[in-house]
Design a protein around this motif. Sequence first.
Motif, short mmCIF file in Angstrom:
data_model
loop_
_atom_site.label_atom_id
_atom_site.label_comp_id
_atom_site.label_asym_id
_atom_site.label_seq_id
_atom_site.Cartn_x
_atom_site.Cartn_y
_atom_site.Cartn_z
N GLY A 84 0.82 -1.21 0.00
CA GLY A 84 0.00 0.00 0.00
C GLY A 84 0.85 1.25 0.00
O GLY A 84 0.53 2.24 -0.68
N ARG A 85 1.92 1.22 0.77
CA ARG A 85 2.79 2.41 0.81
C ARG A 85 3.48 2.62 -0.54
O ARG A 85 3.63 3.76 -1.00
N THR A 86 3.86 1.54 -1.19
CA THR A 86 4.47 1.66 -2.52
C THR A 86 3.45 2.23 -3.51
O THR A 86 3.76 3.10 -4.33
N ALA A 87 2.22 1.74 -3.43
CA ALA A 87 1.16 2.24 -4.31
C ALA A 87 0.92 3.73 -4.09
O ALA A 87 0.68 4.48 -5.04
N GLN A 88 0.98 4.15 -2.83
CA GLN A 88 0.78 5.55 -2.51
C GLN A 88 1.83 6.41 -3.21
O GLN A 88 1.52 7.45 -3.80
N ARG A 89 3.10 5.96 -3.16
CA ARG A 89 4.18 6.74 -3.79
C ARG A 89 4.05 6.78 -5.31
O ARG A 89 4.39 7.77 -5.95
N GLU A 90 3.52 5.66 -5.90
CA GLU A 90 3.45 5.56 -7.37
C GLU A 90 2.14 6.07 -7.94
O GLU A 90 1.94 6.04 -9.16
N GLY A 91 1.22 6.52 -7.08
CA GLY A 91 -0.08 6.95 -7.58
C GLY A 91 -0.88 5.80 -8.16
O GLY A 91 -1.60 5.97 -9.15
N ALA A 92 -0.77 4.63 -7.53
CA ALA A 92 -1.42 3.43 -8.04
C ALA A 92 -2.48 2.92 -7.08
O ALA A 92 -2.59 3.38 -5.94
N ARG A 93 -3.26 1.96 -7.52
CA ARG A 93 -4.21 1.25 -6.70
C ARG A 93 -3.75 -0.20 -6.52
O ARG A 93 -2.92 -0.70 -7.29
N LEU A 94 -4.30 -0.84 -5.52
CA LEU A 94 -4.03 -2.26 -5.32
C LEU A 94 -5.20 -3.06 -5.90
O LEU A 94 -6.36 -2.77 -5.60
N VAL A 95 -4.86 -4.04 -6.72
CA VAL A 95 -5.85 -4.95 -7.27
C VAL A 95 -5.44 -6.37 -6.88
O VAL A 95 -4.29 -6.76 -7.07
N ALA A 96 -6.37 -7.10 -6.31
CA ALA A 96 -6.09 -8.47 -5.88
C ALA A 96 -7.17 -9.40 -6.42
O ALA A 96 -8.31 -8.98 -6.64
N TYR A 97 -6.78 -10.64 -6.62
CA TYR A 97 -7.75 -11.63 -7.05
C TYR A 97 -8.06 -12.53 -5.87
O TYR A 97 -7.22 -13.30 -5.40
N GLN A 98 -9.29 -12.41 -5.37
CA GLN A 98 -9.74 -13.24 -4.26
C GLN A 98 -10.38 -14.50 -4.79
O GLN A 98 -11.19 -14.46 -5.73
N ALA A 106 -15.14 -15.88 -6.12
CA ALA A 106 -13.94 -15.41 -6.79
C ALA A 106 -14.22 -14.08 -7.49
O ALA A 106 -15.29 -13.87 -8.05
N GLY A 107 -13.24 -13.19 -7.47
CA GLY A 107 -13.39 -11.91 -8.15
C GLY A 107 -12.25 -10.97 -7.84
O GLY A 107 -11.46 -11.19 -6.92
N LEU A 108 -12.16 -9.91 -8.64
CA LEU A 108 -11.13 -8.90 -8.45
C LEU A 108 -11.56 -7.90 -7.38
O LEU A 108 -12.72 -7.48 -7.33
N LEU A 109 -10.61 -7.52 -6.53
CA LEU A 109 -10.82 -6.50 -5.50
C LEU A 109 -9.87 -5.35 -5.80
O LEU A 109 -8.67 -5.55 -5.96
N SER A 110 -10.41 -4.16 -5.91
CA SER A 110 -9.59 -2.98 -6.18
C SER A 110 -9.75 -1.99 -5.04
O SER A 110 -10.88 -1.60 -4.69
N VAL A 111 -8.63 -1.61 -4.43
CA VAL A 111 -8.68 -0.71 -3.29
C VAL A 111 -7.64 0.40 -3.45
O VAL A 111 -6.60 0.21 -4.09
N ALA A 112 -7.95 1.55 -2.89
CA ALA A 112 -6.99 2.64 -2.85
C ALA A 112 -5.95 2.36 -1.78
O ALA A 112 -6.18 1.55 -0.87
N PRO A 113 -4.77 2.99 -1.84
CA PRO A 113 -3.74 2.74 -0.83
C PRO A 113 -4.23 2.94 0.59
O PRO A 113 -3.83 2.21 1.51
N ALA A 114 -5.13 3.88 0.78
CA ALA A 114 -5.62 4.14 2.14
C ALA A 114 -6.52 3.02 2.64
O ALA A 114 -6.79 2.92 3.85
N GLN A 115 -7.02 2.16 1.77
CA GLN A 115 -7.93 1.07 2.14
C GLN A 115 -7.25 -0.30 2.10
O GLN A 115 -7.89 -1.32 2.02
#
Length: 817
Positions: free
Chosen positions: A647-661, A790-799
């Motif tokens: 999350g901290r890396t995503a914050q620096r890069e202006g990215a979101r986290l996407v995970a496959y649950q 099953a599905g993709l989860l997309s969250v902002a760095p703060a989440q």
Amino acid sequence: MSLIVSWALFPLVLAALGLGWGVLVERAAAVRLQAVLLAPLGLAAVIVLAGTLTSFSATAKAAVPVVALGALLGLAFAWPRGRLTRWPLLAAAAAVLVYGAPVILSGEATFAGFIKLDDTATWFNVVDVVLAHGHSTAGLPSSTFALLYNGDVGSSYPVGAFMLPGVARSLVRTDVAWVFQPYLACCGAAVALSAYALLTPIASSTRLRALLSFLAAQPALLYGYSLWGGIKELTAAFLLALGVALAAPLLTQAPPRPRRLLPLAVAAGALIVTLGPGAAGWIVPALACLLAGWLWLGGERRRRLRPALVSVIWLAGLTALFAIPVWVVLGTFLGGDSGLFSSGQSTATQLGNLLHPLSPFQLAGIWPVGDFRSDAPTLPTVLLVGVLLATAAVGVWMGVRRRQLGPALYVFVALAGCAAIYLAGATPWVVGKTLAISSPALLTAAMAGVAVLVGRRRIAVLVLLALAAGVLWSNALAYHSAQLAPRQRLSELEHIDGLLAGKGPTLLNEYEVYADRHFLREGAPVEPAEYRSVFLPLREGTLLTKSAWSDLDSLPLTTLLGYRSIVTRRSPVESRPPSLYRLAWSGRYYQLWQRPASPSLRILEHVPLGESSTLPYCGNAQNGAAKPECSIDPVATPTCASVQRLGRTAQREGARLVAYQRPAPIVARGDQTLWPGGWLHDPEAHTLTPTAPGTAVSHIAVAGSERYTLWLGGSFERGFEVSVDGERVGRVKDELSAFGGYVEVAELDLEAGVHTIALTYPQADLTPGSGAGLYTSLQAIALEPHRPPAGLLSVAPAQTRRLCGRPLDWIELVAPA
């Protein structure tokens, strides 16, 4: 419907092509041939014509319409009605049914020889390339499909055997895979018709002649090769029998005019186009016999010397003319290493897929064992082969005495061809093919012997019963051990190919040679463990080679994103492709994933979870040790600390986290069961191979009461009957996989607790393939929960904390492109 197209429409179209062109050749030669030879002769003419047109890229696509037009002309304007009787047609139809029995009785249009020998996938590739592009893959995108033709086959490879299935499948508008086995069966029918012609001067009864030719057409070795994908062997066998049937009447006649030699030259030319220069092993002895016959057997030797030499020269010249496809590539063939000869080759290379060199006694046509590569039981084989050889000797001797020389010519030419190939130093692999091509000869001579003995009815009946029992017994055992291709699974690949046009290149994350060599050709397919034009190293640098499998997450992101389409096997242990890919199609066996040509997002980092780091692959590697144990869990629950770091890396890069649950599968390896003591156990791969009927039992605990999908991993021919807690839930059968495949068995509602899963390996039955051993193996039993969905989860760095404690396949950092 597919069975009707393959086994009714396709043979009729092939017969129409043969009859039409046979009549044209007959008219061109100004000679009246036996009606039973018209269809085989016409098929030989199609091989010559289509082989010539496909020798050049500019004319390759004209082969199908030109052949079809010629056949229509022959049927419309020159077909002599009323010449064919029902008995030879019944013999030919019966031969088709016998050769096709393993596939026809399976109820699906498929082909035999799956897993035993992957050459059939290469033959499909040759048909695809040559009928559309000639002998060149120029203009095709780089892929395993194109690379295989250039590397495994090449422009100098003789392609005559592929012309008839290639042309006829275009006319019936179906894939060559579904008409491949019918084509081989039709070759058996052509052998029967040629044998019928050879037996005509000897057996006066048309009914007896039909029965004898039906038996003569199915020697055990040729039948075995038909169940092994032996397209060249079956094609050459019918061309050799046809050539002998056309040559035999000429032996006791005056040297004919050149025009009358046209049919024989067509058959000889087709044999050369099918086998290449090696066909000389049969053609040269046949020419020598004709010359001898014209010089001596008819008397007045001095007067016949000049016309005999002129006829032989004309015959050789016409044959050379009809062998243009071989002349075009002869320089390339002679300048390369054909791999036909034993010198410098290891024993394994010389044998190919044989267990040991084949016995010359297999030429006799009786070999009562399920796999022709194995030794047959000694006593019954010796007795039956002895009876056959004695009867063949009677047929040859009495035929020579009566100046009915067909059986004698067939035996001489067949044995001379085998001897020539053997004495030239060919490998046992090539010698085996030679034996198969020649194997109808002795059986045909034996049937002639039976016809000669008809006057002594009791002896003739006893001998005929013995020979028929030996032939049919041998082929019934082969039928019982046939390996049938999984039609439904391969049909899904055929369907996916229609979705790939313009959306390649395509990565197939499975070792399935029929996919990248044929079925997925429109998508420029590549497999990590197959022939490939690019390096596909795993994340830790390993390069796979056949056969092997790795989870998709074992491949680096840079490799995956180079492919517009990804095809994965549906499995509880396979990872989902990266988030840029969307599911375009899903079936029972495969899923097609595709990404946009110009994605609006980019993946900065892809973090795989599960076992892909500890068990990156199983199988063989070019630059690493073979690893027998495959990964079985693509899912892990990451620690909250590791997720927050991302999350901290995503914050620096202006990215979101996407995970496959996805839910973690509950997997028991094959040897985490109780199994009968006689079964084979591989402790390194954790697999079981049943060798006798029995039941393996596994006790699997599930934590929650919910719906599960039950999967079996492995390869299943006779397969298993599956029961859960004493209730039968399904049967897995005829689901052969090359490496690491899973098959869905059933969906179950299970209560929390321990459940008993029993896998029963049944007794062999009368279905094709059920008699084979060692083609069912159990790799794993898996229960896949349906929750969490099953599905993709997309969250902002703060989440980021929302991803904590979840079962995940992977996590990505994704930013705008």
